[in-house]
Design a protein around this motif. Structure first.
Motif, PDB file in Angstrom:
ATOM      1  N   LEU A  67       0.831  -1.206   0.000  1.00 65.45           N
ATOM      2  CA  LEU A  67       0.000   0.000   0.000  1.00 65.45           C
ATOM      3  C   LEU A  67       0.865   1.257   0.000  1.00 65.45           C
ATOM      4  O   LEU A  67       0.552   2.240  -0.696  1.00 65.45           O
ATOM      5  N   PHE A  86      -5.538   0.090  -5.347  1.00 69.50           N
ATOM      6  CA  PHE A  86      -5.755  -0.148  -3.927  1.00 69.50           C
ATOM      7  C   PHE A  86      -6.407  -1.494  -3.604  1.00 69.50           C
ATOM      8  O   PHE A  86      -6.366  -1.924  -2.447  1.00 69.50           O
ATOM      9  N   VAL A  90      -5.353  -3.354   0.041  1.00 72.92           N
ATOM     10  CA  VAL A  90      -6.419  -3.177   1.038  1.00 72.92           C
ATOM     11  C   VAL A  90      -7.054  -4.518   1.372  1.00 72.92           C
ATOM     12  O   VAL A  90      -7.357  -4.807   2.540  1.00 72.92           O
TER      13      VAL A  90
END
Length: 347
Positions: A67, A86, A90
């Protein structure tokens, strides 16, 4: 590790053999070799980390590291940040936290939320991976009247059948507009072009098949495409009614070497037969780890997600992006060999 080293060396050998054509660049070969060897080495780091901390910690810190490396202003991320930037980190972080709580219910709730995000973000493959992960988590929660361990082979055959069902049901839902009008129109156009959603969405597969037919030993990690090779690739794409005369094919796929949008195609084109051997090993260890853990009902959502996403990437995603998944899935699902301390000899 041995296959990774052999693939790297074979990439240089093929580049050297193609040197007489003038279509080679050893700087390009070095760049691709660093990515390949670096991936192999970081798999070793993840394996080492497993001896020092719980599996959920390995996943959590790995996800945080990925990330932190995301460029939110990148070319693809700017158009669809969740899908292209993402989603993977995530998901790894969220499932690692759920894994730490040792709660299947929390894992399922997390998967539902992540699936909803993928649904509204036009992430068709990401959504499919999350749905399959959810089904396998639920399947492990079913009641049983015996303690006999399940069969790894049966689990993998069941996963194959489940994937086929999910593909067909998902295609019907998308065509009916379940994921929005934009996704519906794009999907219908891809099916109408080639007769198949997979071929329509991944026309690079046709280029790969055509190139393999004419150049079975690959090209080399530092080899640039020449006009005859480009023609062969485009003819393969034209065979599925895809128009290859565009900037994507000329600039991305063949502008700087060979980028065939699949780990299979990239390893073969850049590293030849040794690259294919490495691909087979990656496929084998991923399937073996997934099947063994699900059969024993010990698989958590995180390694299941990583394994299924990796299986997709091995066939349909480029090598440079798939390394993010290959590293943790091999490092986290590789089975630990049983130790026989009775063979130890004391002095």
């Amino acid at each position: 590790m041995v296959l990774g080293g052999a693939a790297a060396l074979n990439g240089y050998l093929l580049t050297a053999l193609a040197n007489g054509t003038g279509h080679v660049g050893y700087g390009l070969a070095l760049q691709k070799t660093i990515v390949l060897v670096g991936t192999m080495l970081v798999i070793g780091v993840v394996l080492w980390a497993r001896t020092l901390m719980p599996l959920w910690s390995v996943g959590l810190f790995y996800g945080i590291g990925v990330l932190l490396g995301v460029d939110p202003h990148g070319l693809l991320a700017g158009g669809n940040p969740w899908k292209f930037a993402f989603a993977v980190p995530v998901t790894v972080i969220a499932l690692s936290i759920a894994m730490a709580r040792r709660s299947r219910g929390l894992e399922l709730a997390t998967l539902v939320v992540l699936s909803a995000l993928s649904m509204v973000s036009d992430a068709r493959s990401g959504l499919a991976v999350l749905v399959l992960t959810t089904v396998l988590v639920i399947w492990q929660m079913r009641p049983t009247s015996h303690t006999r361990r399940g069969s790894t082979v049966r689990v993998l055959l069941g996963l194959l059948l489940l994937s086929a069902v999910a593909y067909n049901v998902g295609q019907l839902l998308i065509v009916d507009g379940a994921l929005g009008e934009a996704t519906q129109q794009r999907t219908i156009a891809q099916i109408n072009t080639s007769g198949s959603l997979i071929l329509g969405g991944r026309p690079e597969l046709a280029a790969t098949a055509s190139l393999m037919q004419h150049y079975p030993f690959g090209f080399g990690s530092g080899t640039y495409v020449d006009s005859s090779q480009l023609l062969v690739a485009k003819q393969g794409m034209q065979s599925i009614n895809y128009d290859p005369n565009n900037g994507y094919v000329d600039n991305f796929m063949f502008g700087t070497g060979f980028e065939l949008h699949s780990v299979f195609g990239d390893l073969w084109a850049n590293h030849g037969v040794a690259g294919l051997a490495l691909w087979i090993a990656l496929l084998w260890y991923t399937l073996r780890g997934l099947g063994h853990s699900v059969a024993g009902r010990s698989a958590r959502a995180l390694p299941i997600y990583l394994a299924i996403a990796t299986l997709w990437s091995l066939f349909f995603s480029p090598w440079y992006g798939s390394a993010t998944l290959l590293i943790p899935v091999i490092g986290m699902t590789l089975l630990e060999r049983a130790r026989d301390d009775t063979k130890a000899v004391s002095s």
